[in-house]
Design an enzyme around this catalytic site. Structure first.
Site, mmCIF file in Angstrom:
data_model
loop_
_atom_site.group_PDB
_atom_site.id
_atom_site.type_symbol
_atom_site.label_atom_id
_atom_site.label_comp_id
_atom_site.label_asym_id
_atom_site.label_seq_id
_atom_site.Cartn_x
_atom_site.Cartn_y
_atom_site.Cartn_z
ATOM 1 C CG ASP A 286 -1.648 1.131 1.528
ATOM 2 O OD1 ASP A 286 -2.230 1.605 0.554
ATOM 3 O OD2 ASP A 286 -1.717 1.603 2.665
ATOM 4 N N GLY A 586 -5.060 3.803 -3.057
ATOM 5 C CA GLY A 586 -6.332 4.460 -3.349
ATOM 6 C C GLY A 586 -6.132 5.888 -3.807
#
Length: 955
Positions: A286, A586
């Site tokens: 991430d 994201g």
């Protein structure tokens, strides 16, 4: 059979302990207390007791316990900010709006005096949408309000400002954050699967051997009974104790990882898969909070001719002090401001190059004005309840001020202007106040705001300086959007490139002075466009664009999203170890690309191929073809395009992406992250590892073969769901290179050795039976067999878990050693066959040797062969070991001691008088030498002729 019971008991115990720890952690989260509003006032409830329809009060910086509709807030504006990084990995704060009907009620208690209900759609996966209505029935006519995503507070988000009151609509499994996490599966390591394959092979061998024996007997008499007797005699081929040994080994590795001083705070949560850490090929990470700290720092201001870095910020402070002091003098000399105005008009007529000082001043002022940041002051202690604060009660001192904005970049810019002396003191919808270094307050009224959108990539503001009544249009945005708007210059593009290479996020700041007439003309056209019914957005954009012409370029700013400690060397090491790194985030495309460069995920020489957004099959086909032509370049792709490509060209895309040195997927939803992990497992068939720190990474961590969570400041969700939890990203290097590598190599050695131990005794049994006319008679009785598998050989064999081929420092220095492991050469059918041959050779030698040197009685065969067998086993352990550890030596001596001591008690098996004779000693020694010496010679030759990669380093 007792051994099998023991095996299962050990395994069950270990799983139970893991499970119990998880239960404890869940309980910790479930027992957090929240205030629930009831008719009788506030009540404290545990988060596990919250039900649909409850009114819950959540304070600032508290986690929201379940999905709610936002009814009221203590903030005047009727809105508040929440942080959603736990939910979707986005770093900017989200503005949420309270339902206006309930926000307008005079006091908190009035929520119970109205009659209203909320309608909500059924639970869904999508975190970015919501449909519902709020209806108040006790007034005439009833009030209906539509509820959308901006009226909701999803669970796992955190309140960033004010206190909020919400009504619970979804709890437990129906909340958005839980629906986006997948059910965890029980993870089984690759090594365990491989050993299972070998065990199956051994089982086939066992059956075959028994059938051969019965066939050689000639199927005489009740042959099927003999078949079963042979199956039982040779059952030692199946290594039952393998599971116990491996489970104990795994526990030992876990303990070593947790005790390692170099990676403090590491926790092993799933003790079944430490060997997986040694076989990884794909690392999916991430970005937010894992590679970066999610803290923005202002690094550079570039004015075209001069550039200011971190070490020259004090010069900017000096420049700023000057113009403001001159301004005050000029105002003092002329009694009124009108006398200074004509002078300004004259000076602006000829285009003279401005001094650096005035340009710095203009630039800093633009940065301080062009943003969407609100300074917030905490109320003084002692003020409680929802009482309206009077301005006097608030504490405007610098220490008490915090800034709030939707994006951390903007906060960083405003904090920087404060540090150089120009401070944003207050702001509301219509005005802004700045404080100069000399303490003077400048007031600006905000005439128009043009917010940032992902299409326009820029934001603007029109302000009027109250003291001089000048109207200024300020604008800042990404270089792509701004380069066509600003006046011609020769440095912008080049400098943007330079800053991007340093890993800074760049923003271009520009301004344009407007006369009163120009502004009035603009405003009338703008309001007209805003009222139009058809193509409103286009018309508004066209009007705004009429202003965005020939703007004066003020400066270029560079803000850095600070990387976690030692991210670059760690990624470098992992890449050298042959691990392919994919970044799934994201965040926006620009940010992701920028971090990929600055963290050296993509090396400086590599090209980056940005996959253009595609919406249908044809576009996807063209883009894939364009990408196929490129070689050795990193791929950047957005979540939506990825979805389209996977729909039509799943196989092709994954195949191409697997060849890339690095892949960045931006704008990924939590479920997409998990989907990518599963795709890699299916198509590449290699082991994957996922690492993350937020709630949005949980699905990915659980789907991967090996999940690593980082205990970040974003909460502990990821670290709790993971198999291993670490405190910093840089620890992953040591975890894989040292612990993963050694766990795998040790378990491989241990597993094969345990198999060899069973095979050798079965070979001896087979030889024994065949010599004695295929009689199904056991060679060794009762205790000898039990002792052989446990007391006499267990410790030395188990001490293989302490073995290491290279020192940890070496393994860290040469990550290339790790690359060899992914091919799985330490444990394969080839190495297994070698061990089988060794077992057959040794078993045959031991048995034939004992029979050749046969003394008249059968008893002596047992004594000689068994003693030689034990010695051989101990010597074989010594042969397998690569680096001696004092415990290994202790184990060897201890086992030998145990055996010698037990000889005295085993009268029924051994003739003590015979054992003490010289003949016994030399016969045993002779057999042992014959069975072990050739192997030592072979091993020595092999190391001379084709040394393994690590021995080159240790010499």
């Amino acid at each position: 059979m007792d051994s099998q019971g023991f095996v299962l008991a050990v395994t069950i115990m270990r799983e139970a302990i893991d499970e119990f720890r998880r239960f404890q952690r869940d309980k910790e989260v479930n027992s957090q207390l929240y205030s629930k509003l009831t008719v009788r006032g506030k009540v404290q409830v545990k988060s596990s007791d919250i039900q649909v329809g409850d009114l819950i009060i959540v304070e600032k910086n508290q986690r929201i316990p379940s999905d709610m509709v936002f009814l009221r807030t203590s903030e005047k504006a009727g809105s508040c900010f929440i942080r959603t990084d736990q939910l979707d990995g986005e770093t900017d704060w989200k503005l949420k709006v309270a339902v206006s009907c309930t926000q307008r009620l005079p006091a908190l208690g009035d929520l119970f005096s109205i009659s209203a209900y909320v309608y909500a759609q059924k639970p869904q996966l999508d975190i970015h949408s919501f449909e519902g209505t709020f209806t108040r029935e006790d007034c005439d006519p009833p009030i209906h309000e539509s509820l959308s995503i901006e009226n909701t507070l999803w669970a796992s988000t955190i309140v960033a400002s004010g206190t909020v009151i919400g009504v619970v609509i979804y709890t437990g499994k129906e909340t958005r954050s839980v629906m986006n996490t997948s059910n965890p599966k029980n993870k089984v390591g690759l090594l365990d699967l491989e050993l299972n394959q070998l065990t199956k092979a051994l089982f086939v061998a066992l059956v075959a051997l028994s059938v051969v024996m019965v066939t050689l007997q000639g199927f005489v008499g009740p042959w099927y009974r003999n078949l079963f007797r042979f199956l039982l005699l040779f059952s030692y081929i199946i290594p039952i104790s393998l599971r116990v040994n491996l489970d104990m080994g795994k526990a030992a590795y876990g303990w070593m990882i947790m005790k390692d001083e170099s990676i403090p705070g590491t926790v092993v949560r799933t003790s079944t898969i430490p060997e997986e850490l040694g076989r990884l090929v794909y690392l999916l990470t991430d970005k937010t909070g894992t590679l970066t700290q999610n803290e923005m720092v202002f690094k550079r201001l570039h004015l075209g001719t001069v550039s200011y870095g971190a070490d020259t910020m004090d010069e900017i402070q000096n420049h700023l002090r000057n113009p403001y002091s001159q301004q005050m003098q000029s105002q003092a000399s002329g009694n009124n401001t009108s006398s200074t105005l004509p002078r300004k008009a004259q000076s602006s007529a000829p285009k003279v190059r401005k001094s650096v000082s005035s340009r710095v001043h203009e630039a800093v002022k633009a940065i301080a004005l062009c943003h969407n940041v609100t300074p917030v002051y905490e109320p003084r202690a002692g003020m409680t309840g929802e009482a309206e604060y009077t301005e006097a009660d608030q504490d405007f001192s610098d220490g008490n001020r915090t800034y709030q904005a939707a994006s951390p970049d903007e906060v960083a810019l405003v904090q920087w202007t404060e540090s150089v002396g120009l401070t944003l003191v207050s702001r509301d919808l219509t005005s802004m106040q700045l404080r100069t270094p000399s303490g003077q307050i400048l007031t600006y009224s905000i005439l128009q705001m043009f917010p940032f959108t992902s299409e326009s990539k820029r934001m603007g503001v029109i302000v009027r300086d109250e003291s001089t009544t000048e109207i200024m249009f300020y604008m800042k945005g990404a270089d792509v959007a701004m380069s066509s708007i600003v006046q011609y210059n020769d440095w912008l593009e080049e400098e943007c490139g330079n800053m991007a290479r340093e890993g800074l996020r760049t923003l271009v700041v520009a301004k344009r002075a407007l006369t009163e007439e120009q502004y009035q003309d603009f405003e009338s056209r703008y309001s007209q466009a805003k009222l139009s019914i058809h193509d409103r957005a286009l018309k508004v954009a066209a009007v705004v664009e009429s202003l965005e012409r020939e703007m004066e370029l003020l400066c270029l700013t560079g803000v850095e999203d600070q990387l976690q400690a030692d991210v670059r060397p760690t990624l470098e090491m992992l890449r050298n170890a042959g691990i392919k790194i994919w970044m799934l985030t994201g965040d926006k495309l620009e940010t992701a690309t920028c971090i990929a460069k600055s963290s050296h995920l993509v090396s400086r020489t590599q090209d980056i191929h940005i996959f253009r957004p595609v919406t249908n099959r044809g576009e996807a086909h063209l883009e894939l073809n364009a990408f196929r032509r490129k070689h050795d370049c990193a791929l950047v792709i957005s979540g939506d395009s990825l979805e389209v490509c996977l729909k039509y060209y799943e196989h092709e895309l994954v195949e191409l992406a697997c060849q890339c040195p690095a892949v960045v997927c931006c704008r990924c939803s939590p479920t997409q992250k998990a989907h990518i992990v599963k795709l890699l497992q299916q198509h590449a068939g290699r082991r994957t590892c996922a690492i993350g720190d937020g709630g949005n990474d949980v699905s990915m961590i659980q789907a991967a073969d090996c999940g690593i969570g980082i205990e970040g400041k974003e909460g502990r969700q990821a670290s709790l769901a993971a198999d291993f939890s670490i405190t910093q990203f840089k620890h992953i290097g040591r975890l894989l290179m040292v612990h993963g590598r050694s766990s795998y190599k040790r378990s491989a050695a241990l597993g094969q050795f345990v198999m060899h131990r069973g095979l050798i005794i079965s070979t001896m049994q087979a030889v024994f039976s065949s010599v004695f006319y295929f009689a199904s008679v056991p060679l060794y009785q009762g205790f000898l067999m039990v002792g052989y598998a446990t007391l006499y050989t267990m410790f030395p064999v188990f001490s293989l878990v302490l073995d290491q081929d290279v020192k940890p420092e070496m393994a860290m220095l040469y990550p290339e050693l790790y690359k060899d492991l992914t091919k799985g050469r330490s444990l394969s059918f080839k190495t297994f066959l070698v061990w089988v041959l060794i077992s057959i050779y040794q078993g045959g030698i031991l048995m034939y040797g004992a029979l050749l040197l046969f003394e008249s009685e059968f008893v002596h065969v047992v004594a000689i062969s068994f003693t030689a067998l034990i010695l051989t086993e101990l010597l074989m352990v010594a042969l397998t070991v690569r680096t001696w550890h004092w415990l290994m030596a202790v184990a060897e001596v201890l086992s030998l001691g145990c055996y010698v001591a037990s000889l005295a008690f085993l009268n029924e098996y051994f003739d003590v008088a015979f054992i003490t004779t010289v003949t016994f000693v030399w016969k045993v020694s002779a057999i042992t030498v014959v069975s072990c010496l050739p192997l030592y010679v072979l091993k020595y030759l092999k190391r001379k002729l084709s040394p393994p990669s690590y021995s080159k380093l240790t010499s």
